[in-house]
Design a protein around this motif. Structure first.
Motif, PDB file in Angstrom:
ATOM      1  N   UNK A 207      41.215  52.736  47.657  1.00  0.00           N
ATOM      2  CA  UNK A 207      41.504  51.386  47.197  1.00  0.00           C
ATOM      3  C   UNK A 207      40.210  50.664  46.841  1.00  0.00           C
ATOM      4  N   UNK A 208      40.188  49.954  45.728  1.00  0.00           N
ATOM      5  CA  UNK A 208      38.968  49.242  45.333  1.00  0.00           C
ATOM      6  C   UNK A 208      38.714  48.022  46.206  1.00  0.00           C
ATOM      7  N   UNK A 209      37.462  47.664  46.325  1.00  0.00           N
ATOM      8  CA  UNK A 209      37.090  46.456  47.052  1.00  0.00           C
ATOM      9  C   UNK A 209      37.424  45.215  46.239  1.00  0.00           C
ATOM     10  N   UNK A 210      37.256  45.304  44.933  1.00  0.00           N
ATOM     11  CA  UNK A 210      37.550  44.161  44.064  1.00  0.00           C
ATOM     12  C   UNK A 210      38.076  44.667  42.732  1.00  0.00           C
ATOM     13  N   UNK A 211      38.996  43.907  42.166  1.00  0.00           N
ATOM     14  CA  UNK A 211      39.567  44.207  40.850  1.00  0.00           C
ATOM     15  C   UNK A 211      39.311  43.008  39.946  1.00  0.00           C
ATOM     16  N   UNK A 212      38.630  43.253  38.842  1.00  0.00           N
ATOM     17  CA  UNK A 212      38.267  42.191  37.904  1.00  0.00           C
ATOM     18  C   UNK A 212      39.023  42.409  36.597  1.00  0.00           C
ATOM     19  N   UNK A 213      39.832  41.467  36.212  1.00  0.00           N
ATOM     20  CA  UNK A 213      40.608  41.594  34.985  1.00  0.00           C
ATOM     21  C   UNK A 213      39.708  41.407  33.768  1.00  0.00           C
TER      22      UNK A 213
END
Length: 497
Positions: free
Chosen positions: A173-179
């Protein structure tokens, strides 16, 4: 200097007067005084240093100080900057960033190497690292709390529409997701303290989040930068199908208008002045305790003079507590913001930046608190004209009622000033607009600058604009959760903490 050398020097000076040769072939700086007698281009002193780093490709001489042979002058006569551009820039992607003399060294160096050393714009296959829509690799990322740079895995996926990073190399799982929709990247070598430093910003819970990264290899970090631009370009092509490439390119990434330290005081003007790092991103003036903070302490929206925004040099006579002598007062419809600068030169630079924004009329989407460089419809509205177009034609929605999320300001046109007010004053909330037949009323609301009170939902029904006020004073809508409200006719509310 021999007579032959003098003739050659005069001939070179004549060549500089030819179209295209009067500016640097690589960065556009005026009056180049150096030339590559291998590539046949005239360049500035800064770019001449880059050419010296690739001696197997280019060799440099001064037009004025170095002796030239007749054969070298003949080659310069046959080629020149325009001919070199036609040869080495045959297939530059539309999204690829072409640096100027104002940009940082790593961008200029990789631009020169890409043109002459790697021939990236002649052989399209060499553009794969940033043009395929997917990129995976490792970057050194600065920790938000401890400030240490740690190696993190990053994945950019156009198909998913995100850039994400992982704290562990084998993490699922990613630490952060940036659109990609809200993503921006800008080189900040001085701020980050690394010649390859890149600042990436995105929206997280309606607030701007900063992360700071770098890579030891200049090519790698520039490839990441152009991969972000490619992803943004392809996203905007879908989001704005009627827009031309020239309209989309300025929206891919943006540099900040102005950054630096100023002092500020609170809304009552009796609080002590505090030193803060300010970043001006178009109409959004954000301030941080430290230049490398992940989140801003607050934001101030800078409108236009047509909306009663203005600037006054200096501070009110009754102002006390400022250590720096050069003041600036920003007048807004709701309150005045007081800032001070350490030097007169800094004051002049900030005033020029503020006036550039204040004197420019606001765009329709800016009334909704969006930055023009970042605004784009959500994927659910792709295929429909954006709210920023401001057209009067109705936009029919074939699938019945839909929700359009708008960034509306709450109690204040100035954005969150949590540091001063101690509460989420003027924070931006996403308001559901129920579009039963068209988006026409929403557009008119933006154009007419109808600012709803705190916690107001906009509902469109029978092509008329009706406002639903909360029944209990002090309540507000919840921030956007990514899900549609359960009830289309009544806004969801939550108690203020």
């Amino acid at each position: 200097m021999t007579a032959e050398q003098e003739i050659n020097r005069r001939r070179l000076l004549e060549l500089l007067a030819r179209p295209g040769n009067g500016s640097c072939a690589d960065c556009g700086a005026s009056d180049p005084t150096w030339a590559s007698f291998i590539l046949g281009v005239f360049v500035c002193q800064n770019c001449s240093g880059i050419h010296r780093s690739i001696p197997h490709v280019s060799k440099i001489k001064s037009v004025v100080m170095d002796p030239w042979h007749a054969s070298e002058v003949k080659l310069m006569t046959a080629l020149g900057n325009n001919a070199a551009k036609a040869k080495y820039e045959q297939r530059v992607p539309t999204f690829y960033y072409k640096p100027t003399f104002l940009d940082c060294h790593v961008l200029l160096e990789q631009w020169v190497r890409a043109r002459y050393e790697r021939n990236e714009f002649v052989c399209v296959d060499k553009q794969e690292p940033y043009s395929t829509g997917y990129r995976e690799g490792f970057l050194w990322k600065r920790g938000r709390d401890n400030g240490q740079f740690l190696n993190r895995k990053f994945i950019l996926s156009e198909r998913e529409g995100v850039l994400k990073y992982f704290n562990k190399h084998d993490a699922r799982e990613p630490k952060a997701i940036m659109k990609i929709q809200t993503l921006n990247a800008t080189f900040q070598p001085s701020k980050i303290g690394n010649p390859h430093g890149l600042q990436i910003t995105y929206l997280k819970d309606n607030s701007t989040r900063n992360i700071f990264v770098y890579h030891e290899d200049g090519k790698e970090i520039v490839d990441w930068f152009n991969a972000v631009r490619a992803a943004r370009f392809h996203y905007l092509q879908v989001a704005f199908p009627g827009a031309s490439e020239s309209e989309l390119v300025p929206k891919l990434t943006r540099n900040y208008m102005k950054e630096g330290f100023m002092e500020k005081t609170g809304p009552k003007h009796t609080e002590g002045f505090k030193k803060r790092w300010f970043t001006m991103d178009d109409r959004r003036l954000m301030y941080f305790k430290d230049p490398l903070d992940a989140y801003a302490r607050g934001e101030v929206f800078i409108g236009s003079k047509e909306n009663s925004y203005s600037l006054l040099p200096g501070l009110p006579p009754s102002t006390q507590g400022n250590r720096w002598p050069y003041g600036i007062t920003i007048v807004t419809p709701e309150r005045n913001f007081l800032f001070t600068c350490e030097t007169e030169a800094e004051q002049s630079d900030w005033i020029a930046a503020f006036l550039m924004v204040i004197n420019r009329p606001m765009l329709p989407q800016e009334y909704a608190g969006e930055s023009p460089a970042a605004v784009a419809p959500s994927p659910s509205t792709w295929g429909h004209p954006s709210l920023s177009e401001g057209t009067e034609e109705e936009t029919r929605i074939p699938s019945g009622p839909e929700y359009v999320w708008l960034n509306m300001l709450g109690r204040s046109e100035s954005m969150a000033d949590e540091e001063d007010a101690g509460q989420d004053r003027g924070k931006m909330w996403h308001i559901p607009a129920v579009c039963c037949e068209s988006l026409l009323s929403v557009r008119r609301m933006l154009q007419l600058r109808l600012w709803p009170a705190d916690g107001v939902a906009i509902k469109e029904q029978d092509k008329s604009l009706s406002v639903l006020q909360p029944e209990i004073s002090g309540e507000r809508l919840e921030p956007q959760t990514g899900k549609y409200p359960k009830c289309a006719g009544k806004p969801r509310r939550s108690k203020q903490p």
